[in-house]
Design an enzyme around this catalytic site. Sequence first.
Site, mmCIF file in Angstrom:
data_model
loop_
_atom_site.group_PDB
_atom_site.id
_atom_site.type_symbol
_atom_site.label_atom_id
_atom_site.label_comp_id
_atom_site.label_asym_id
_atom_site.label_seq_id
_atom_site.Cartn_x
_atom_site.Cartn_y
_atom_site.Cartn_z
ATOM 1 N N ASN A 65 0.702 -1.185 0.099
ATOM 2 C CA ASN A 65 -0.054 -0.177 -0.110
ATOM 3 C C ASN A 65 1.132 1.137 -0.009
ATOM 4 O O ASN A 65 1.481 1.475 1.174
ATOM 5 C CB ASN A 65 -0.813 0.000 1.290
ATOM 6 C CG ASN A 65 -1.836 1.235 1.392
ATOM 7 O OD1 ASN A 65 -1.854 1.989 0.769
ATOM 8 N ND2 ASN A 65 -2.511 1.033 2.247
ATOM 9 N N LYS B 56 3.340 0.795 2.961
ATOM 10 C CA LYS B 56 3.056 -0.274 4.003
ATOM 11 C C LYS B 56 3.090 -1.579 3.473
ATOM 12 O O LYS B 56 2.769 -1.581 2.257
ATOM 13 C CB LYS B 56 1.521 0.131 4.456
ATOM 14 C CG LYS B 56 1.302 0.789 5.641
ATOM 15 C CD LYS B 56 -0.023 0.823 6.370
ATOM 16 C CE LYS B 56 -0.595 2.025 6.540
ATOM 17 N NZ LYS B 56 -1.859 2.133 6.837
ATOM 18 N N ARG C 203 -2.632 -1.973 -3.349
ATOM 19 C CA ARG C 203 -3.849 -1.311 -3.146
ATOM 20 C C ARG C 203 -3.661 -0.126 -3.922
ATOM 21 O O ARG C 203 -2.739 0.522 -4.088
ATOM 22 C CB ARG C 203 -4.024 -0.526 -1.677
ATOM 23 C CG ARG C 203 -5.124 0.161 -1.312
ATOM 24 C CD ARG C 203 -4.920 0.872 -0.067
ATOM 25 N NE ARG C 203 -6.148 1.818 0.053
ATOM 26 C CZ ARG C 203 -6.129 2.784 0.783
ATOM 27 N NH1 ARG C 203 -4.975 3.137 1.518
ATOM 28 N NH2 ARG C 203 -7.126 3.518 0.834
ATOM 29 N N HIS D 210 -12.822 3.190 0.481
ATOM 30 C CA HIS D 210 -12.710 2.223 1.703
ATOM 31 C C HIS D 210 -13.467 0.694 1.284
ATOM 32 O O HIS D 210 -13.836 0.006 2.132
ATOM 33 C CB HIS D 210 -13.294 2.590 2.894
ATOM 34 C CG HIS D 210 -12.772 3.514 3.745
ATOM 35 N ND1 HIS D 210 -13.510 4.839 4.404
ATOM 36 C CD2 HIS D 210 -11.385 3.802 3.926
ATOM 37 C CE1 HIS D 210 -12.744 5.318 5.019
ATOM 38 N NE2 HIS D 210 -11.188 4.768 4.823
ATOM 39 N N LEU E 186 -14.537 3.414 10.737
ATOM 40 C CA LEU E 186 -14.298 4.808 11.192
ATOM 41 C C LEU E 186 -12.862 4.701 11.847
ATOM 42 O O LEU E 186 -12.473 3.973 12.779
ATOM 43 C CB LEU E 186 -15.191 4.839 12.584
ATOM 44 C CG LEU E 186 -16.718 4.676 12.107
ATOM 45 C CD1 LEU E 186 -17.533 4.718 13.531
ATOM 46 C CD2 LEU E 186 -17.480 5.795 11.466
ATOM 47 N N GLY E 187 -12.069 5.261 11.034
ATOM 48 C CA GLY E 187 -10.579 5.264 11.472
ATOM 49 C C GLY E 187 -10.273 6.942 11.240
ATOM 50 O O GLY E 187 -11.070 7.506 11.766
ATOM 51 N N ARG F 187 -10.672 15.738 8.203
ATOM 52 C CA ARG F 187 -11.611 16.051 7.058
ATOM 53 C C ARG F 187 -12.921 16.427 7.471
ATOM 54 O O ARG F 187 -13.354 15.735 8.640
ATOM 55 C CB ARG F 187 -11.654 14.951 5.905
ATOM 56 C CG ARG F 187 -10.431 14.801 5.071
ATOM 57 C CD ARG F 187 -10.564 13.521 4.299
ATOM 58 N NE ARG F 187 -9.593 12.375 4.623
ATOM 59 C CZ ARG F 187 -9.873 11.228 4.210
ATOM 60 N NH1 ARG F 187 -10.457 10.891 3.378
ATOM 61 N NH2 ARG F 187 -8.774 10.427 4.896
ATOM 62 N N ASP G 11 -7.037 12.893 16.964
ATOM 63 C CA ASP G 11 -7.162 11.588 17.366
ATOM 64 C C ASP G 11 -8.241 11.316 18.425
ATOM 65 O O ASP G 11 -8.410 12.120 19.358
ATOM 66 C CB ASP G 11 -5.798 11.215 17.958
ATOM 67 C CG ASP G 11 -5.716 9.798 18.257
ATOM 68 O OD1 ASP G 11 -5.015 9.011 17.566
ATOM 69 O OD2 ASP G 11 -6.119 9.231 19.418
ATOM 70 N N GLY H 261 -14.200 2.624 15.304
ATOM 71 C CA GLY H 261 -15.615 1.664 15.277
ATOM 72 C C GLY H 261 -15.162 0.226 16.141
ATOM 73 O O GLY H 261 -16.049 -0.212 16.872
ATOM 74 N N GLU I 98 -8.019 -5.364 5.789
ATOM 75 C CA GLU I 98 -7.658 -4.972 4.450
ATOM 76 C C GLU I 98 -6.754 -5.757 3.810
ATOM 77 O O GLU I 98 -6.834 -6.186 2.598
ATOM 78 C CB GLU I 98 -7.772 -3.378 4.035
ATOM 79 C CG GLU I 98 -8.726 -2.644 4.623
ATOM 80 C CD GLU I 98 -8.822 -1.142 4.706
ATOM 81 O OE1 GLU I 98 -8.843 -0.467 3.664
ATOM 82 O OE2 GLU I 98 -8.290 -0.728 5.796
HETATM 83 P P1 ADP Z 1 -6.337 4.627 9.792
HETATM 84 O O1 ADP Z 1 -7.470 5.056 9.111
HETATM 85 O O2 ADP Z 1 -5.192 5.377 9.897
HETATM 86 O O3 ADP Z 1 -6.151 3.273 9.340
HETATM 87 P P2 ADP Z 1 -7.163 3.570 12.340
HETATM 88 O O4 ADP Z 1 -8.338 2.893 11.801
HETATM 89 O O5 ADP Z 1 -6.141 2.758 13.159
HETATM 90 O O6 ADP Z 1 -6.808 4.808 11.394
HETATM 91 O O7 ADP Z 1 -7.867 4.403 13.288
HETATM 92 C C1 ADP Z 1 -7.497 5.448 14.218
HETATM 93 C C2 ADP Z 1 -8.513 6.081 15.034
HETATM 94 O O8 ADP Z 1 -8.873 5.279 15.985
HETATM 95 C C3 ADP Z 1 -7.973 7.202 15.842
HETATM 96 O O9 ADP Z 1 -8.788 8.365 15.998
HETATM 97 C C4 ADP Z 1 -7.720 6.620 17.130
HETATM 98 O O10 ADP Z 1 -7.791 7.462 18.486
HETATM 99 C C5 ADP Z 1 -8.795 5.683 17.317
HETATM 100 N N1 ADP Z 1 -8.628 4.585 18.316
HETATM 101 C C6 ADP Z 1 -8.160 3.737 18.392
HETATM 102 N N2 ADP Z 1 -8.013 2.919 19.391
HETATM 103 C C7 ADP Z 1 -8.978 3.812 20.299
HETATM 104 C C8 ADP Z 1 -9.764 3.581 21.584
HETATM 105 N N3 ADP Z 1 -9.100 2.592 22.422
HETATM 106 N N4 ADP Z 1 -10.563 4.424 22.104
HETATM 107 C C9 ADP Z 1 -11.214 5.534 21.155
HETATM 108 N N5 ADP Z 1 -10.447 5.666 19.865
HETATM 109 C C10 ADP Z 1 -9.540 4.867 19.546
#
Ligand code: ADP
Length: 397
Positions: free
Chosen positions: A13, A20, A91, A180, A209-210, A241, A283, A333, A385
């Site tokens: 990726n 990655k 990817r 996604h 939800l990331g 965003r 975050d 999520g 993924e």
């Molecule tokens: P990416 O889209 O870069 O792959 P991720 O799927 O790893 O990102 O998601 C990152 C988000 O998940 C960040 O906002 C992080 O704070 C949140 N997150 C991860 N662990 C927790 C947790 N235990 N509680 C709340 N949010 C979390």
Amino acid sequence: MNKSMSKNILVINCGSSSLKFSVVNSQSGDQPITGLAERLGDQEALLTIKEDGKKHPIEIPHGNHSTALKALLTQLEALNVLDTIKAVGHRVVHGGENFTTSTVITENVLDTIEACNHLAPLHNPANLIGIKESQKLLSHVPHVAVFDTAFHQTMPESAYLYPVPYELYEEHGVRRYGFHGTSHRYVSMALAESLNKPLSELNFISAHLGNGCSATAIKQGKSVDTTMGLTPLEGLVMGTRSGDVDPSLHHFLCNQANMTIDEVNNVLNKKSGLLGLSGISNDMRTLEEASQSGNQRAKLAIEVFCYRLAKQLAALAVPLGRIDGLIFTGGIGENATNIRENVLQQLSVLGFNVDIDQNKTAGKNQNGLITQPNSTPAYVVSTDEEWMIAKDTEALI
Ligand code: ADP
């Protein structure tokens, strides 16, 4: 190791300054070696390889994608893994309307991906560099492209067209594509499997939800609508965003705040969302901690995130009619208990009734189910993924 023992897929990726990777066992789905090359082009460029839970950092000062790949392959050789790689899965962010499924990469495919560069100028050129460099270094194995957009090519016109002059669609490809797709597809398949029911008989809404966030209505295994659009800026509130805003906002800011169109674009992509509202961080974990210590802006950012998410999830019920499962996935999520509880409570209109205890453990003992028996079901499903890309690659070679 004997070539006939080849069993692994190398998943790549490639971003503009990062790469990655994951070595995926195509039979078991195990990922014995993963890692990341970051800050490519910079003095500080670093390749980190994670093997058996241990991280091995390798400095590659001023290294580019090619340097990073060469260093990676040297390491894979030293670990006796290089000869086990039977194909590479890449990817690719944007396949436009040209790719409805994953595909083996040929010269023609490369040209078609390149023709989509204007649709994803930050992503596709980097993906292409990753493909071309790895084709040079691993020329003896097939390479496969797996597109973020492909899963959403089943959306009907009513979902993918914007109400703008039709010529803009015909001449410039202005339409909703969605992203996604690999994650939405994976979690829907994984949930159907764990429920032991055919995907073709199930209707799901998946919420990835990331740092980026999108949700998709999946009817009988097919994407019928999604929250992201022409670009990954549309839809839900994300880390940096904005998601949906008034389409006149660009014009307004250019006039009222003396911003250029590029500055507005930068603000909406990099300085908005959770970061923009809170003024602290993109975050979610940081914001939850700040909110619990009384920070009002962090609390506000979370409230806007959850309200908009609930509202857009409800909208995705429209094309489904019946919801067999709402899926939470991605870093937020999968881990943010309070966010899931908040969103499910706001969705009582759709019959959701959260089980507070099950939600705390992400439904660990019941296939991820986090709602009460009388509720429309909601589940937590971990996305993967890399595994999906490896499976597609395996199927095509
Ligand atoms: P990416 O889209 O870069 O792959 P991720 O799927 O790893 O990102 O998601 C990152 C988000 O998940 C960040 O906002 C992080 O704070 C949140 N997150 C991860 N662990 C927790 C947790 N235990 N509680 C709340 N949010 C979390």
